[in-house]
Design a protein around this motif. Structure first.
Motif, short mmCIF file in Angstrom:
data_model
loop_
_atom_site.label_atom_id
_atom_site.label_comp_id
_atom_site.label_asym_id
_atom_site.label_seq_id
_atom_site.Cartn_x
_atom_site.Cartn_y
_atom_site.Cartn_z
N ASP A 156 38.51 42.92 38.84
CA ASP A 156 37.64 44.40 38.49
C ASP A 156 37.08 44.80 39.95
OD1 ASP A 156 38.36 44.73 35.74
OD2 ASP A 156 37.05 42.93 35.26
N ARG A 175 29.29 47.49 36.77
CA ARG A 175 30.43 48.02 37.07
C ARG A 175 30.43 49.23 37.73
NH1 ARG A 175 34.42 44.82 34.27
NH2 ARG A 175 33.25 43.14 33.52
N GLY A 225 33.10 36.53 39.06
CA GLY A 225 33.54 36.68 38.06
C GLY A 225 34.41 38.02 38.02
N LEU A 226 33.99 39.19 38.64
CA LEU A 226 34.62 40.47 38.79
C LEU A 226 35.98 40.26 39.71
CD1 LEU A 226 31.55 42.65 39.46
CD2 LEU A 226 32.82 42.53 37.33
N TYR A 227 35.93 39.39 40.65
CA TYR A 227 37.03 39.36 41.61
C TYR A 227 37.97 38.62 40.77
CZ TYR A 227 39.80 38.41 45.87
OH TYR A 227 40.79 38.23 46.45
N ARG A 228 37.82 37.67 40.22
CA ARG A 228 38.91 36.70 39.26
C ARG A 228 39.33 37.45 38.38
NH1 ARG A 228 38.89 31.21 40.83
NH2 ARG A 228 36.97 30.55 42.08
N SER A 229 38.63 38.58 37.60
CA SER A 229 39.17 39.20 36.75
C SER A 229 39.78 40.57 36.99
CB SER A 229 38.31 39.71 35.83
OG SER A 229 37.27 40.40 36.13
#
Length: 221
Positions: free
Chosen positions: A95, A69, A89-93
């Motif tokens: 972040d 992060r 995962g980061l993009y979909r959330s």
């Protein structure tokens, strides 16, 4: 005496600050400065903007930096592949922010920064979402989009051999984005497999002259 060799990976990245724009060389794992990335993770800088061809593979290297992060934005050309699950995962959330740039445009935007070019017109991306908000022109009957250079505070690159003046040679395809990133950053840090004495590198084979490199650090054996 000019000596750009740093005693450790940790010392080489010690001043990377929060919010910095950091270029990271590599085409996938080829030419990726994995040990410098690990040192950057340990160093703790956060809110980084990363410029790279893709968005990390598996859970190591650039993907590990994302997983920690530490990255708020990534500028790349190929963010999704079978093993880019960390970025996905980061993009979909929500972040991480993505600035998608076609690969040729990405390379030219970096090269333009190093060459002192204020911008360039390219047909790539015209008529797509990537051209929204950008100036366009009709030149000799063809539509073009104005692209801006990408400058960086730091560039982390990998080379095969280097000397204490910062001259670099690369190994085959591991060369990829290294030379242009070295010219586009305020501080270029090169992870090398071997440090050689002055004069051991054939001047005809030097790809990145030492004028573009601030720090050299030998990777672990």
């Amino acid at each position: 005496m000019i000596n750009k060799i740093y005693p450790s990976l940790e010392a080489a990245v010690a001043d990377v600050h929060d919010g910095a724009t950091v270029m990271i060389g590599g085409f996938g794992n080829a030419g990726m400065p994995a040990e410098l990335i690990d040192a950057l993770i340990a160093q703790g800088a956060k809110e980084l903007t990363i410029v790279n061809n893709n968005a990390g593979n598996g859970d190591t290297g650039l993907a590990a930096l994302l997983k920690a992060r530490r990255v708020k934005k990534i500028i790349c050309s190929f963010p999704r592949q079978t093993d880019s699950w960390v970025f996905d995962g980061l993009y979909r959330s929500g972040d991480i922010e993505l600035e998608l740039t076609p690969q040729g445009n990405l390379a030219e935007r970096i090269r333009a920064a190093g060459a002192g070019i204020g911008g360039f017109f390219t047909p790539t991306g015209y008529g797509t979402l990537l051209a929204e908000g950008k100036e366009t022109r009709l030149i000799n009957g063809r539509h073009y989009v104005l692209e801006s250079p990408i400058h960086a505070d730091f560039a982390l690159i990998k080379a095969h051999r280097g000397d204490r003046w910062g001259n670099l040679v690369y190994r085959k395809t591991a060369r990829n984005f290294g030379p242009i990133m070295a010219s586009a950053a305020k501080v270029t840090i090169a992870q090398v497999s071997e440090v050689v004495e002055l004069g051991e590198l054939d001047p005809e084979n030097i790809v990145t002259p030492g004028i573009f490199v601030k720090r050299i650090v030998k990777e672990a054996a």
